[in-house]
Design an enzyme around this catalytic site. Structure first.
Site, PDB file in Angstrom:
ATOM      1  N   ASP A   1       2.255  -0.526  11.829  1.00 52.61           N
ATOM      2  CA  ASP A   1       2.139  -1.840  12.484  1.00 52.61           C
ATOM      3  C   ASP A   1       3.465  -2.592  12.578  1.00 52.61           C
ATOM      4  O   ASP A   1       3.483  -3.790  12.813  1.00 52.61           O
ATOM      5  CB  ASP A   1       1.095  -2.696  11.741  1.00 52.61           C
ATOM      6  CG  ASP A   1       1.416  -2.860  10.263  1.00 52.61           C
ATOM      7  OD1 ASP A   1       2.346  -2.201   9.769  1.00 52.61           O
ATOM      8  OD2 ASP A   1       0.722  -3.655   9.598  1.00 52.61           O
TER       9      ASP A   1
ATOM     10  N   GLY B   1       0.847  -1.198   0.000  1.00 51.08           N
ATOM     11  CA  GLY B   1       0.000   0.000   0.000  1.00 51.08           C
ATOM     12  C   GLY B   1       0.880   1.246   0.000  1.00 51.08           C
ATOM     13  O   GLY B   1       1.882   1.298   0.708  1.00 51.08           O
TER      14      GLY B   1
ATOM     15  N   ARG C   1       0.886  -5.128  -4.849  1.00 47.98           N
ATOM     16  CA  ARG C   1       1.094  -6.257  -3.929  1.00 47.98           C
ATOM     17  C   ARG C   1       1.300  -7.459  -4.844  1.00 47.98           C
ATOM     18  O   ARG C   1       0.351  -7.919  -5.474  1.00 47.98           O
ATOM     19  CB  ARG C   1      -0.124  -6.455  -3.033  1.00 47.98           C
ATOM     20  CG  ARG C   1      -0.481  -5.204  -2.214  1.00 47.98           C
ATOM     21  CD  ARG C   1      -1.593  -5.529  -1.225  1.00 47.98           C
ATOM     22  NE  ARG C   1      -2.350  -4.359  -0.808  1.00 47.98           N
ATOM     23  CZ  ARG C   1      -2.013  -3.545   0.182  1.00 47.98           C
ATOM     24  NH1 ARG C   1      -0.933  -3.759   0.869  1.00 47.98           N
ATOM     25  NH2 ARG C   1      -2.784  -2.517   0.505  1.00 47.98           N
TER      26      ARG C   1
HETATM   27  O1  F6P Z   1      -1.762  -1.352   4.678  1.00 47.99           O
HETATM   28  C1  F6P Z   1      -2.350  -0.148   4.307  1.00 47.99           C
HETATM   29  C2  F6P Z   1      -3.840  -0.311   4.112  1.00 47.99           C
HETATM   30  O2  F6P Z   1      -4.349   0.953   3.726  1.00 47.99           O
HETATM   31  C3  F6P Z   1      -4.602  -0.863   5.295  1.00 47.99           C
HETATM   32  O3  F6P Z   1      -4.843   0.090   6.299  1.00 47.99           O
HETATM   33  C4  F6P Z   1      -5.847  -1.371   4.627  1.00 47.99           C
HETATM   34  O4  F6P Z   1      -6.420  -2.406   5.380  1.00 47.99           O
HETATM   35  C5  F6P Z   1      -5.342  -1.864   3.305  1.00 47.99           C
HETATM   36  O5  F6P Z   1      -4.092  -1.223   3.083  1.00 47.99           O
HETATM   37  C6  F6P Z   1      -6.242  -1.590   2.144  1.00 47.99           C
HETATM   38  O6  F6P Z   1      -5.698  -2.226   1.032  1.00 47.99           O
HETATM   39  P1  F6P Z   1      -6.052  -1.865  -0.486  1.00 47.99           P
HETATM   40  O7  F6P Z   1      -5.442  -0.551  -0.806  1.00 47.99           O
HETATM   41  O8  F6P Z   1      -5.449  -2.984  -1.252  1.00 47.99           O
HETATM   42  O9  F6P Z   1      -7.537  -1.804  -0.567  1.00 47.99           O
END
Ligand code: F6P
Length: 319
Positions: free
Chosen positions: A129, A11, A72
């Site tokens: 985290d 992210g 990812r």
């Molecule tokens: O790890 C960052 C984050 O924004 C989290 O807080 C959230 O759960 C997740 O990524 C959302 O992921 P995506 O952008 O793939 O929807």
């Protein structure tokens, strides 16, 4: 060490660009050639890279997101994917890699370092985290965004005499909820690290309402409870009209705060220094206001500790 590559993965987080700028410019300052890898580990697998020069990172220190793009990568989690990436690194004669991202990104970096590629990691995630560093790049900016949203919601909630359940990001970590809730003066903060007590929340809303409070802001970390169920319970039991706001990806964008820009700049510069000085596997951190580094494996093993005393302070101040 002649040539390094840099990538952003997972992210995105505000401040990634500031870190990128620092990596590229520190490397050039040291006489190194720098390649920017597009779209995280996928770009490494595909050899999707561009040469970075001084002006390629001009005008980005204040911009959210990442100019390299991010992803990812599922393929990089497979042995085949890692082998493909190693192959590209060898063919392009890349001597070291700087990776920017969260725990998934660092796990990927560890796999590469175990196979002989010198790697330096810069912690970038709004979730905060990672247990081995006090702060990750992007967290303070996201918290600022949420605190601002809470202030706006309080204005309208007070006008209407409503409660508001604000769901914030964080994955399994309650730091965004905790910091923004305290900074925003929220009445209740719900985090995954502490068992949620709906009855206690309802009693608090009622208590506030009975003494004439015009609003009740509940900051709810994602995954710590269902915002719609909480809202319904408040409307039913406390008879207070309630709205749900899911802040979502708005928390991931925006101009990084000065804190994030400075920390990102320091970390980016240290990442290059570490590789330049022959270090093979380092994760950079800020601990007690000092930029330091530890082995990647140790970083990943460090348990994230929740600041229960800060939550208690927030609770005490929001009686
Ligand atoms: O790890 C960052 C984050 O924004 C989290 O807080 C959230 O759960 C997740 O990524 C959302 O992921 P995506 O952008 O793939 O929807």
């Amino acid at each position: 060490m002649k040539k390094i590559a840099v990538l952003t993965s997972g992210g995105d987080a505000p401040g990634m660009n500031a870190a990128l700028r620092a990596v590229v410019r520190s490397a050039i300052y040291r006489g190194l050639q720098v390649l920017g890898v597009k779209k995280g580990y996928n770009g490494l697998i595909e050899g999707n890279m561009v040469e970075m020069d001084v002006s390629s990172v001009a005008d980005i220190i204040h911009r959210g997101g990442t100019i390299l793009g991010t992803a990812r990568s599922d393929e990089f989690k497979t042995e085949e994917g890692i082998e493909k990436a190693l192959d590209k690194l060898r063919v392009l004669e890349i001597d070291g890699l700087v990776v920017l991202g969260g725990d998934g990104t660092m796990r990927g970096a560890l796999e590469l370092s175990k196979r002989g590629i010198p790697v330096a990691c810069i912690p970038c995630t709004i979730d905060n985290d990672l247990g081995y560093t006090d702060y990750a790049v992007g967290f303070m900016t996201a918290t600022e965004t949420v605190a601002d949203a809470i202030s706006r919601l309080r204005d309208t909630s007070s006008s209407h005499g409503r409660a508001n359940v604000v769901e914030v990001m964080g994955r399994r970590c309650g730091d965004i909820a905790l910091y923004s809730g305290l900074a925003g003066g929220a009445e209740t903060i719900v985090v995954p690290e502490v068992a949620f007590d709906l009855d206690a929340l309802l009693r608090k809303v009622l208590r506030g309402k009975n003494r004439g409070k015009r609003h009740h802001i509940i900051v709810l970390a994602e995954g710590a409870g269902n915002p719609y169920e909480i809202s319904e319970a408040i409307q039913k039991t406390a008879e207070m009209e309630t709205r749900v706001t899911i802040l979502g990806h708005v928390q991931r964008g925006g101009t990084p705060t000065v804190f994030d820009r400075i920390m990102a700049s320091q970390m980016g510069s240290m990442a290059v220094d570490l590789l330049y000085n022959g270090e093979k596997d380092r994760a950079i951190a800020i601990n007690c206001n000092k930029i330091v580094s530890v082995p990647i494996e140790d970083a990943l093993k460090t348990q994230k500790l929740f600041q229960h005393e800060l939550l208690e302070t927030a609770g005490m101040l929001a009686i």
